[in-house]
Design a protein around this motif. Sequence first.
Motif, PDB file in Angstrom:
ATOM      1  N   THR A  52       0.705  -1.332  -0.026  1.00  0.00           N
ATOM      2  CA  THR A  52       0.051   0.043  -0.154  1.00  0.00           C
ATOM      3  C   THR A  52       1.036   1.181   0.094  1.00  0.00           C
ATOM      4  N   ASP A  53       0.400   2.332  -0.460  1.00  0.00           N
ATOM      5  CA  ASP A  53       1.118   3.515  -0.578  1.00  0.00           C
ATOM      6  C   ASP A  53       0.984   4.331   0.797  1.00  0.00           C
ATOM      7  N   SER A  54       1.399   5.705   0.683  1.00  0.00           N
ATOM      8  CA  SER A  54       1.570   6.673   1.946  1.00  0.00           C
ATOM      9  C   SER A  54       0.119   7.010   2.629  1.00  0.00           C
ATOM     10  N   MET A  55      -1.145   6.524   1.710  1.00  0.00           N
ATOM     11  CA  MET A  55      -2.434   6.932   2.116  1.00  0.00           C
ATOM     12  C   MET A  55      -3.300   5.709   2.459  1.00  0.00           C
ATOM     13  N   GLY A  56      -2.462   4.625   2.455  1.00  0.00           N
ATOM     14  CA  GLY A  56      -3.205   3.199   2.726  1.00  0.00           C
ATOM     15  C   GLY A  56      -3.929   2.556   1.490  1.00  0.00           C
ATOM     16  N   ILE A  57      -3.880   3.212   0.361  1.00  0.00           N
ATOM     17  CA  ILE A  57      -4.457   2.831  -0.901  1.00  0.00           C
ATOM     18  C   ILE A  57      -3.528   1.490  -1.583  1.00  0.00           C
ATOM     19  N   ASP A  58      -4.305   0.489  -1.920  1.00  0.00           N
ATOM     20  CA  ASP A  58      -3.626  -0.700  -2.634  1.00  0.00           C
ATOM     21  C   ASP A  58      -3.056  -0.382  -3.998  1.00  0.00           C
ATOM     22  N   VAL A  59      -1.924  -0.784  -4.017  1.00  0.00           N
ATOM     23  CA  VAL A  59      -0.967  -0.589  -5.037  1.00  0.00           C
ATOM     24  C   VAL A  59      -1.365  -0.939  -6.499  1.00  0.00           C
ATOM     25  N   LEU A  60      -1.603  -2.313  -6.061  1.00  0.00           N
ATOM     26  CA  LEU A  60      -2.058  -3.169  -7.296  1.00  0.00           C
ATOM     27  C   LEU A  60      -3.437  -2.701  -7.843  1.00  0.00           C
ATOM     28  N   SER A  61      -4.384  -2.248  -7.184  1.00  0.00           N
ATOM     29  CA  SER A  61      -5.767  -1.613  -7.450  1.00  0.00           C
ATOM     30  C   SER A  61      -5.362  -0.371  -8.430  1.00  0.00           C
ATOM     31  N   ARG A  62      -4.426   0.515  -7.853  1.00  0.00           N
ATOM     32  CA  ARG A  62      -4.311   1.768  -8.555  1.00  0.00           C
ATOM     33  C   ARG A  62      -3.597   1.531  -9.718  1.00  0.00           C
ATOM     34  N   ILE A  63      -2.660   0.523  -9.970  1.00  0.00           N
ATOM     35  CA  ILE A  63      -1.886   0.135 -10.968  1.00  0.00           C
ATOM     36  C   ILE A  63      -3.119  -0.312 -12.047  1.00  0.00           C
ATOM     37  N   MET A  64      -3.769  -1.108 -11.839  1.00  0.00           N
ATOM     38  CA  MET A  64      -5.016  -1.817 -12.630  1.00  0.00           C
ATOM     39  C   MET A  64      -5.961  -0.642 -13.177  1.00  0.00           C
ATOM     40  N   ALA A  65      -6.241   0.034 -12.357  1.00  0.00           N
ATOM     41  CA  ALA A  65      -7.183   1.307 -12.578  1.00  0.00           C
ATOM     42  C   ALA A  65      -6.245   2.250 -13.635  1.00  0.00           C
ATOM     43  N   GLY A  66      -4.987   2.556 -13.152  1.00  0.00           N
ATOM     44  CA  GLY A  66      -4.174   3.398 -14.077  1.00  0.00           C
ATOM     45  C   GLY A  66      -4.101   3.100 -15.372  1.00  0.00           C
ATOM     46  N   ALA A  67      -4.229   1.677 -15.689  1.00  0.00           N
ATOM     47  CA  ALA A  67      -4.542   1.134 -16.989  1.00  0.00           C
ATOM     48  C   ALA A  67      -5.536   1.687 -17.932  1.00  0.00           C
ATOM     49  N   GLN A  68      -6.564   1.881 -17.298  1.00  0.00           N
ATOM     50  CA  GLN A  68      -7.757   2.630 -17.971  1.00  0.00           C
ATOM     51  C   GLN A  68      -7.416   4.197 -18.512  1.00  0.00           C
ATOM     52  N   ILE A  69      -6.763   4.788 -17.605  1.00  0.00           N
ATOM     53  CA  ILE A  69      -6.263   5.988 -17.916  1.00  0.00           C
ATOM     54  C   ILE A  69      -5.203   6.142 -19.148  1.00  0.00           C
ATOM     55  N   CYS A  70      -4.328   5.267 -19.007  1.00  0.00           N
ATOM     56  CA  CYS A  70      -3.047   4.834 -19.834  1.00  0.00           C
ATOM     57  C   CYS A  70      -4.064   4.648 -21.422  1.00  0.00           C
ATOM     58  N   LEU A  71      -4.874   3.802 -21.426  1.00  0.00           N
ATOM     59  CA  LEU A  71      -5.550   3.530 -22.878  1.00  0.00           C
ATOM     60  C   LEU A  71      -6.559   4.531 -23.311  1.00  0.00           C
ATOM     61  N   PHE A  72      -7.034   5.218 -22.312  1.00  0.00           N
ATOM     62  CA  PHE A  72      -7.991   6.272 -22.626  1.00  0.00           C
ATOM     63  C   PHE A  72      -7.460   7.226 -23.457  1.00  0.00           C
ATOM     64  N   VAL A  73      -5.973   7.596 -22.535  1.00  0.00           N
ATOM     65  CA  VAL A  73      -5.538   9.000 -23.319  1.00  0.00           C
ATOM     66  C   VAL A  73      -4.752   8.589 -24.529  1.00  0.00           C
ATOM     67  N   GLY A  74      -4.383   7.379 -24.682  1.00  0.00           N
ATOM     68  CA  GLY A  74      -3.521   6.845 -25.865  1.00  0.00           C
ATOM     69  C   GLY A  74      -4.497   7.122 -26.935  1.00  0.00           C
ATOM     70  N   ILE A  75      -5.598   6.610 -26.703  1.00  0.00           N
ATOM     71  CA  ILE A  75      -6.842   6.327 -28.006  1.00  0.00           C
ATOM     72  C   ILE A  75      -7.118   7.742 -28.296  1.00  0.00           C
ATOM     73  N   VAL A  76      -7.498   8.673 -27.399  1.00  0.00           N
ATOM     74  CA  VAL A  76      -7.933   9.928 -27.728  1.00  0.00           C
ATOM     75  C   VAL A  76      -7.044  10.652 -28.500  1.00  0.00           C
ATOM     76  N   ALA A  77      -5.727  10.632 -27.835  1.00  0.00           N
ATOM     77  CA  ALA A  77      -4.408  11.456 -28.386  1.00  0.00           C
ATOM     78  C   ALA A  77      -4.123  11.186 -29.871  1.00  0.00           C
ATOM     79  N   VAL A  78      -3.951   9.950 -30.054  1.00  0.00           N
ATOM     80  CA  VAL A  78      -3.633   9.151 -31.305  1.00  0.00           C
ATOM     81  C   VAL A  78      -4.930   9.501 -32.033  1.00  0.00           C
ATOM     82  N   SER A  79      -6.107   9.366 -31.769  1.00  0.00           N
ATOM     83  CA  SER A  79      -7.171   9.554 -32.851  1.00  0.00           C
ATOM     84  C   SER A  79      -7.230  11.219 -33.344  1.00  0.00           C
TER      85      SER A  79
END
Length: 272
Positions: A52-79
Amino acid sequence: MRARLSLWLGAVLVGALVLTALVSLVWTPFDPTLVDPSRRMQSPGWPHLLGTDSMGIDVLSRIMAGAQICLFVGIVAVSIAALVGVPLGMLAGMKKGRVGRVVMRITDVLYAFPALLLAILLAAAVGGSTLTGMVAIGVAAIPVFTRITRAACLQVMSQDYVLAARSCGTTWPTIARRHVWPNIAPLVGVQASVSFAMAILAEAALSYLGLATTITTPSWGRMLYEAQSKQLFSHPEQVIWPGLAIALAVLGFNLLGDGLRELLDPRLREVQ
């Protein structure tokens, strides 16, 4: 053989990224935004596999959720980059006179505004957000698509079948639809894959600087900044996980683009 290896490795990494993003839409081990000070800075183990990080949030969950932003930004920017850059490149390649020169001069002006500068300007005007990052990255990539499309278009326009079509009175839109686009589409697809990798890296950099994704949204760049500024020496694994995720995502799209380029370009195919 090398092209196939790059293509398969890239496809596996990209597939894993897409699968992670899709799974995170419906399930994550813990809430990726839930702050729980009682479990802050826990080491990797059970039930927090990456800690967990300094705020007590599960790191694996943040990594998984961060993949959404990663793909979303890539799709829109490349489009954004492709929908603007490809037509401009085709216009410049098919109209070699004054129109082509004007298009290329506009492209040269856009080269003077990199994604970071555009993000700073947009953040100052409307505030830093995911939309700001997407627009900045997309606009900064327009010149790349324009130049590559123009170069490929010039090569197609010099072919005999295009000259024959022009001599028969075929209109420019018809030539573009029937002859130019089918021949340059593979090259545009390869460039889209490579630009996707650059968009992921740019979004991570902008989030690291606080110019893209907000602090309340899971983002790999933001995770890297928070870990680097607080736990770089005491808990280095907090830096490793988001950094590794960014590296693998960028590597996957780069390998995919290289594999497609070598597979689709007959000049780069290995002689069996």
